[in-house]
Design a protein around this motif. Structure first.
Motif, mmCIF file in Angstrom:
data_model
loop_
_atom_site.group_PDB
_atom_site.id
_atom_site.type_symbol
_atom_site.label_atom_id
_atom_site.label_comp_id
_atom_site.label_asym_id
_atom_site.label_seq_id
_atom_site.Cartn_x
_atom_site.Cartn_y
_atom_site.Cartn_z
ATOM 1 N N LEU A 307 23.873 -55.045 -7.134
ATOM 2 C CA LEU A 307 23.008 -53.927 -6.757
ATOM 3 C C LEU A 307 23.146 -53.643 -5.268
ATOM 4 N N ILE A 308 23.107 -52.370 -4.931
ATOM 5 C CA ILE A 308 23.226 -51.944 -3.539
ATOM 6 C C ILE A 308 21.866 -51.414 -3.104
ATOM 7 N N HIS A 309 21.389 -51.816 -1.939
ATOM 8 C CA HIS A 309 20.060 -51.369 -1.494
ATOM 9 C C HIS A 309 20.129 -49.969 -0.888
ATOM 10 N N ARG A 310 21.051 -49.740 0.037
ATOM 11 C CA ARG A 310 21.323 -48.457 0.694
ATOM 12 C C ARG A 310 20.338 -48.040 1.779
ATOM 13 N N ASP A 311 19.234 -48.758 1.926
ATOM 14 C CA ASP A 311 18.309 -48.385 3.006
ATOM 15 C C ASP A 311 17.718 -49.646 3.630
ATOM 16 N N LEU A 312 18.590 -50.615 3.897
ATOM 17 C CA LEU A 312 18.124 -51.884 4.462
ATOM 18 C C LEU A 312 17.834 -51.686 5.945
ATOM 19 N N ALA A 313 16.600 -51.954 6.341
ATOM 20 C CA ALA A 313 16.157 -51.806 7.732
ATOM 21 C C ALA A 313 14.853 -52.585 7.859
ATOM 22 N N ALA A 314 14.464 -52.927 9.084
ATOM 23 C CA ALA A 314 13.254 -53.745 9.272
ATOM 24 C C ALA A 314 11.999 -53.050 8.738
ATOM 25 N N ARG A 315 12.011 -51.719 8.702
ATOM 26 C CA ARG A 315 10.833 -50.992 8.170
ATOM 27 C C ARG A 315 10.678 -51.213 6.667
ATOM 28 N N ASN A 316 11.783 -51.581 5.991
ATOM 29 C CA ASN A 316 11.747 -51.821 4.549
ATOM 30 C C ASN A 316 11.736 -53.306 4.193
ATOM 31 N N VAL A 317 11.340 -54.115 5.161
ATOM 32 C CA VAL A 317 11.132 -55.548 4.917
ATOM 33 C C VAL A 317 9.656 -55.814 5.192
ATOM 34 N N LEU A 318 8.975 -56.467 4.256
ATOM 35 C CA LEU A 318 7.541 -56.725 4.415
ATOM 36 C C LEU A 318 7.297 -58.214 4.631
ATOM 37 N N VAL A 319 6.183 -58.518 5.311
ATOM 38 C CA VAL A 319 5.875 -59.909 5.673
ATOM 39 C C VAL A 319 4.613 -60.360 4.946
ATOM 40 N N SER A 320 4.712 -61.502 4.265
ATOM 41 C CA SER A 320 3.585 -62.000 3.464
ATOM 42 C C SER A 320 2.581 -62.740 4.344
ATOM 43 N N ASP A 321 1.492 -63.114 3.732
ATOM 44 C CA ASP A 321 0.417 -63.841 4.399
ATOM 45 C C ASP A 321 0.935 -65.111 5.080
ATOM 46 N N ASP A 322 1.887 -65.793 4.397
ATOM 47 C CA ASP A 322 2.426 -67.028 4.980
ATOM 48 C C ASP A 322 3.749 -66.776 5.717
ATOM 49 N N SER A 323 3.895 -65.536 6.222
ATOM 50 C CA SER A 323 5.035 -65.144 7.083
ATOM 51 C C SER A 323 6.409 -65.303 6.436
ATOM 52 N N VAL A 327 12.371 -58.278 1.043
ATOM 53 C CA VAL A 327 12.982 -56.945 1.011
ATOM 54 C C VAL A 327 12.200 -56.075 0.034
ATOM 55 N N SER A 328 11.933 -54.826 0.452
ATOM 56 C CA SER A 328 11.200 -53.914 -0.443
ATOM 57 C C SER A 328 11.916 -52.568 -0.498
ATOM 58 N N ASP A 329 11.269 -51.617 -1.167
ATOM 59 C CA ASP A 329 11.772 -50.239 -1.285
ATOM 60 C C ASP A 329 13.165 -50.164 -1.867
ATOM 61 N N PHE A 330 13.200 -50.332 -3.189
ATOM 62 C CA PHE A 330 14.491 -50.210 -3.866
ATOM 63 C C PHE A 330 14.680 -48.776 -4.343
ATOM 64 N N GLY A 331 13.972 -47.836 -3.725
ATOM 65 C CA GLY A 331 14.011 -46.436 -4.162
ATOM 66 C C GLY A 331 15.419 -45.878 -4.203
ATOM 67 N N LEU A 332 16.268 -46.350 -3.289
ATOM 68 C CA LEU A 332 17.635 -45.828 -3.260
ATOM 69 C C LEU A 332 18.615 -46.755 -3.965
ATOM 70 N N THR A 333 18.107 -47.882 -4.484
ATOM 71 C CA THR A 333 19.009 -48.855 -5.121
ATOM 72 C C THR A 333 19.715 -48.220 -6.310
ATOM 73 N N LYS A 334 21.012 -48.332 -6.337
ATOM 74 C CA LYS A 334 21.766 -47.772 -7.457
ATOM 75 C C LYS A 334 22.815 -48.787 -7.885
ATOM 76 N N VAL A 335 23.034 -48.826 -9.191
ATOM 77 C CA VAL A 335 24.146 -49.632 -9.690
ATOM 78 C C VAL A 335 25.407 -48.835 -9.401
ATOM 79 N N ASP A 336 25.313 -47.533 -9.632
ATOM 80 C CA ASP A 336 26.435 -46.640 -9.364
ATOM 81 C C ASP A 336 26.239 -46.060 -7.975
#
Length: 458
Positions: A307-323, A327-336
């Motif tokens: 799978l390809i993410h296509r929009d990997l950037a720090a804005r699309n990485v989220l941090v949990s309670d335990d730091s 990776v989030s936002d697979f909106g652009l993820t495409k197999v093709d």
């Protein structure tokens, strides 16, 4: 053989009834969805929470199966009753044989931009014009709807000003009800169990709220536009397949006045804001490397799934309670990787071949990862400072690469440069990047070697 290593948060479906539980065991029926909370004390047992009742107790792993992923199916639709641009007589033909409450929705040919709800009643078909005004839909001037999904949901429960309650959708040929598929596979959640809290973000497609679902803190992405909701079916389908500690976990979806995508709540927000608001005095090099490794492991997992993410950037990485970074936002993820919308591409993060020839691959994700590393070690600065997008495009193509951020370990900067190789095949794979980062972590903090891969945070 039962799988014996389910992580907390794994969703399971009961294979049979368990109505007479022993003390400490959970009662459930065949088809109920249960969430693993922890390992049980006995072999083969887990502590689990019932997704509908909220009850907790022990379950035998041989009595449940892991919740299956949705199949990627172009026919899957949130609006299988929507037939697009067909005429009134065509709609009448489709609603034969006549059956009270049989219905479809079409685009109005006479009034472009409006819709028509066609309903079979007493052997006849009635056509209700649905006016679209000020981003709302209405048949009369008393009841307004955000979208067609919302409207059909209402008239399936209330007669309102139409001749009959909507009882049976006439599906467009080649479509399948996404609602039915989500329900069958256990991904459809119950709106009555969701308590929405404050707005925690405004995405391109709608608001994100925090909330509670069955006692668990969750994030809820609300999508009101039905065309967008349909597009997000792709993201949802992809997310049902993915289970990894460094990917934001999908809990399920709710269909109510549109689409709600429910995920685990990441309380510390996105990585870029996390770094900007804390800075060097709070976040040290080892933690920066830990974030880099977290993202790398999540991307290595996507790479393994092709799978390809296509929009990997720090804005699309989220941090949990335990730091932990996920990776989030697979909106652009495409197999093709052929489909793309060049106008929307994030230029500063996108590999030259993807910008120029729309060639997306895991290797173009690796390029973006190099930029994300730069963001991490610059504590959330905007990449290519003071440069316009046009300048970035031209200079990068001409061989320009960003300098190392202040105090960035030389080994990490050399990784960035590897990610920015002009020739995609010369860029390292994510599993190679992970190995190199683990070596960096060992140099910075020798005691961390043992912690790597075991889930401990150094």
């Amino acid at each position: 053989m039962a799988k014996m290593s389910w992580a907390a948060g794994t969703q399971c479906v009961a294979k049979a009834d368990h109505r007479k539980p022993k003390p400490e065991e959970l009662s459930y029926h065949k088809g109920d969805v249960l969430t693993i909370v922890d390992h049980g004390t006995k072999k083969g047992y887990y502590k689990a929470r019932h997704n509908s009742t909220g009850g907790e107790g022990l379950i035998n792993s041989s009595n449940v199966r892991e919740r299956e992923a949705l199949r990627v199916d172009p026919g899957l639709s949130f609006m299988p009753w929507f037939h697009g641009k067909i005429s009134g007589p065509e709609a009448v033909c489709k609603l034969q044989p006549a059956e009270d409450g049989l219905f479809l929705v079409r685009e109005s040919i006479r009034h472009p931009g409006d819709y028509v709800l066609c309903v079979s009643v007493s052997g006849d078909v009635i056509h209700y014009r649905v006016r679209y005004r000020d981003n709302k839909l209405a048949i009369d001037n008393t009841q307004y709807f955000y979208n067609l999904i919302d409207m059909i949901e209402f008239y399936s429960k209330n007669k309102g000003s139409i001749a009959t309650i909507l009882l049976k959708p006439k599906q467009k040929h080649g479509t399948k009800s996404a609602e039915l598929e989500l329900s069958k596979t256990g991904w459809l959640l119950d709106i009555t169990k969701l308590k929405l809290g404050k707005n925690i973000g405004e995405g391109e497609f709608g608001a994100v709220h925090e909330g509670h679902y069955m006692g668990q803190r969750v994030a809820v992405k609300t999508i009101k536009c039905d065309v967008t909701a349909q597009a997000f079916l792709q993201e949802t389908t992809v997310m049902t397949k993915l289970q990894h500690k460094n990917l934001v976990r999908l809990l399920g979806v709710i269909l109510h006045k549109g689409l709600h995508i429910v995920t685990e709540l990441m309380t510390k927000g996105n990585l870029v804001n996390f770094l900007r608001t804390r800075g060097r005095s709070v976040v040290h090099s080892v933690q920066l490397l830990r974030f880099a490794l977290d993202v790398c492991e999540g991307m290595e997992y996507l790479e393994s799934k092709k799978l390809i993410h296509r929009d990997l950037a720090a804005r699309n990485v989220l941090v949990s309670d335990d730091s932990v970074a996920k990776v989030s936002d697979f909106g652009l993820t495409k197999v093709d990787s052929k489909e793309s919308d060049n106008a929307k591409l994030p230029v500063k993060w996108t590999a030259p071949e993807a910008l120029k020839k729309e060639k997306f691959s895991t290797k173009s994700d690796v390029w973006s990862y190099g930029v994300l590393l730069w963001e991490i070690f610059s504590y959330g600065r905007q990449p290519y400072p003071k440069m316009s997008l046009k300048e970035v495009k031209e200079k990068v193509e001409g061989g320009y690469r960003m300098q190392a951020p202040d105090d960035c370990p030389p080994g990490v900067y050399s990784l960035m440069r590897m990610c920015w190789e002009p020739e995609p095949r010369r860029r390292p794979a994510f599993h190679k990047l992970r190995e190199k980062l683990e070596r960096e972590m060992g140099k910075l903090s020798p005691g961390c070697r043992e912690g790597i891969g075991t889930g401990s945070r150094c």
